[in-house]
Motif scaffolding. Sequence first.
Motif, mmCIF file in Angstrom:
data_model
loop_
_atom_site.group_PDB
_atom_site.id
_atom_site.type_symbol
_atom_site.label_atom_id
_atom_site.label_comp_id
_atom_site.label_asym_id
_atom_site.label_seq_id
_atom_site.Cartn_x
_atom_site.Cartn_y
_atom_site.Cartn_z
ATOM 1 N N ALA A 1 0.826 -1.209 0.000
ATOM 2 C CA ALA A 1 0.000 0.000 0.000
ATOM 3 C C ALA A 1 0.858 1.256 0.000
ATOM 4 O O ALA A 1 0.504 2.262 -0.632
ATOM 5 N N ASP A 2 2.001 1.209 0.702
ATOM 6 C CA ASP A 2 2.915 2.350 0.710
ATOM 7 C C ASP A 2 3.383 2.688 -0.704
ATOM 8 O O ASP A 2 3.525 3.865 -1.060
ATOM 9 N N ARG A 3 3.651 1.653 -1.483
ATOM 10 C CA ARG A 3 4.132 1.891 -2.845
ATOM 11 C C ARG A 3 3.025 2.422 -3.766
ATOM 12 O O ARG A 3 3.290 3.204 -4.682
ATOM 13 N N LEU A 4 1.803 1.998 -3.534
ATOM 14 C CA LEU A 4 0.710 2.317 -4.447
ATOM 15 C C LEU A 4 -0.050 3.596 -4.099
ATOM 16 O O LEU A 4 -0.673 4.204 -4.969
ATOM 17 N N GLU A 5 -0.007 4.002 -2.833
ATOM 18 C CA GLU A 5 -0.911 5.052 -2.351
ATOM 19 C C GLU A 5 -0.762 6.384 -3.081
ATOM 20 O O GLU A 5 -1.708 7.172 -3.129
ATOM 21 N N HIS A 6 0.410 6.649 -3.636
ATOM 22 C CA HIS A 6 0.664 7.936 -4.294
ATOM 23 C C HIS A 6 0.235 7.952 -5.764
ATOM 24 O O HIS A 6 0.278 8.997 -6.396
ATOM 25 N N HIS A 7 -0.162 6.806 -6.277
ATOM 26 C CA HIS A 7 -0.295 6.694 -7.729
ATOM 27 C C HIS A 7 -1.686 6.309 -8.220
ATOM 28 O O HIS A 7 -1.870 6.115 -9.420
ATOM 29 N N ILE A 8 -2.646 6.195 -7.325
ATOM 30 C CA ILE A 8 -3.986 5.810 -7.786
ATOM 31 C C ILE A 8 -4.821 7.059 -8.068
ATOM 32 O O ILE A 8 -4.649 8.102 -7.439
ATOM 33 N N SER A 9 -5.726 6.941 -9.023
ATOM 34 C CA SER A 9 -6.609 8.051 -9.373
ATOM 35 C C SER A 9 -7.800 8.089 -8.427
ATOM 36 O O SER A 9 -8.077 7.126 -7.702
ATOM 37 N N GLU A 10 -8.520 9.195 -8.461
ATOM 38 C CA GLU A 10 -9.718 9.306 -7.628
ATOM 39 C C GLU A 10 -10.785 8.303 -8.079
ATOM 40 O O GLU A 10 -11.517 7.760 -7.264
ATOM 41 N N GLU A 11 -10.836 8.049 -9.391
ATOM 42 C CA GLU A 11 -11.799 7.070 -9.881
ATOM 43 C C GLU A 11 -11.460 5.674 -9.351
ATOM 44 O O GLU A 11 -12.360 4.926 -8.933
ATOM 45 N N PHE A 12 -10.173 5.336 -9.356
ATOM 46 C CA PHE A 12 -9.768 4.028 -8.834
ATOM 47 C C PHE A 12 -10.102 3.923 -7.352
ATOM 48 O O PHE A 12 -10.602 2.891 -6.890
ATOM 49 N N GLU A 13 -9.830 4.996 -6.615
ATOM 50 C CA GLU A 13 -10.165 5.021 -5.187
ATOM 51 C C GLU A 13 -11.648 4.751 -4.973
ATOM 52 O O GLU A 13 -12.034 3.940 -4.121
#
Length: 220
Positions: free
Chosen positions: A97-109
């Motif tokens: 999650a640390d690696r991914l948290e900065h790179h997801i879009s609002e739609e993905f969230e």
Amino acid sequence: MLSPVMEDYLKAIYQLGDDEVGTSELAEHLDVSAPTVTNTLEKLDERGLVEREKYKGVSLTEEGKTVAVEVVRHHRLLEAYLAEALDYDWSEVHDEADRLEHHISEEFEERVAEALGDPERDPHGAPIPGADLEPPEEGDETLGDAEEGDDVVVESVVDEDADVLRYLDEHGVVPGARLTVEEVAPFGMITVISGDGERVSLPDEVADAVRVERGATAQL
């Protein structure tokens, strides 16, 4: 756009209390040097995301807090998704999650939240901020604060040490578990009895990683 490093700093300040967090405390938390912290805080200050006061520390501005809470929301949603949809163990999800948290879009969230039924807590019991990015209430009392004879319910467990998580899971010290504090030893050890009668001894640093609610009728 903020860099992942800047977002990590804002998240760290938020997690450390968001009120006059010291440079040395932040450096230790992030495992970087004090001059590196000072340099990054200057950049965040210029962007209006933190406020610094000499000899007192740094605090988040309202804008900085919103960014920090959003990063926390991403992180905890991702942990929940990894655990529930991809069958990751709770000891494995933090680093991913640390690696991914900065790179997801609002739609993905939004899609992750919808797929999981908009969960309120992550696999470690920590509250997931809502889409409105209001900071969730989080208890600050730990198992290390408890006294002999106390009945407690585990609220959440700090998620950063995989070995600690595996040990706690093995002994049933997980969110929702009811524990009775049997002994608080003077040499840095606390012994608890779990709901099924198992006796578990925990070093102080591990007990301090377990957030609890005290009281025989405590509920999550």
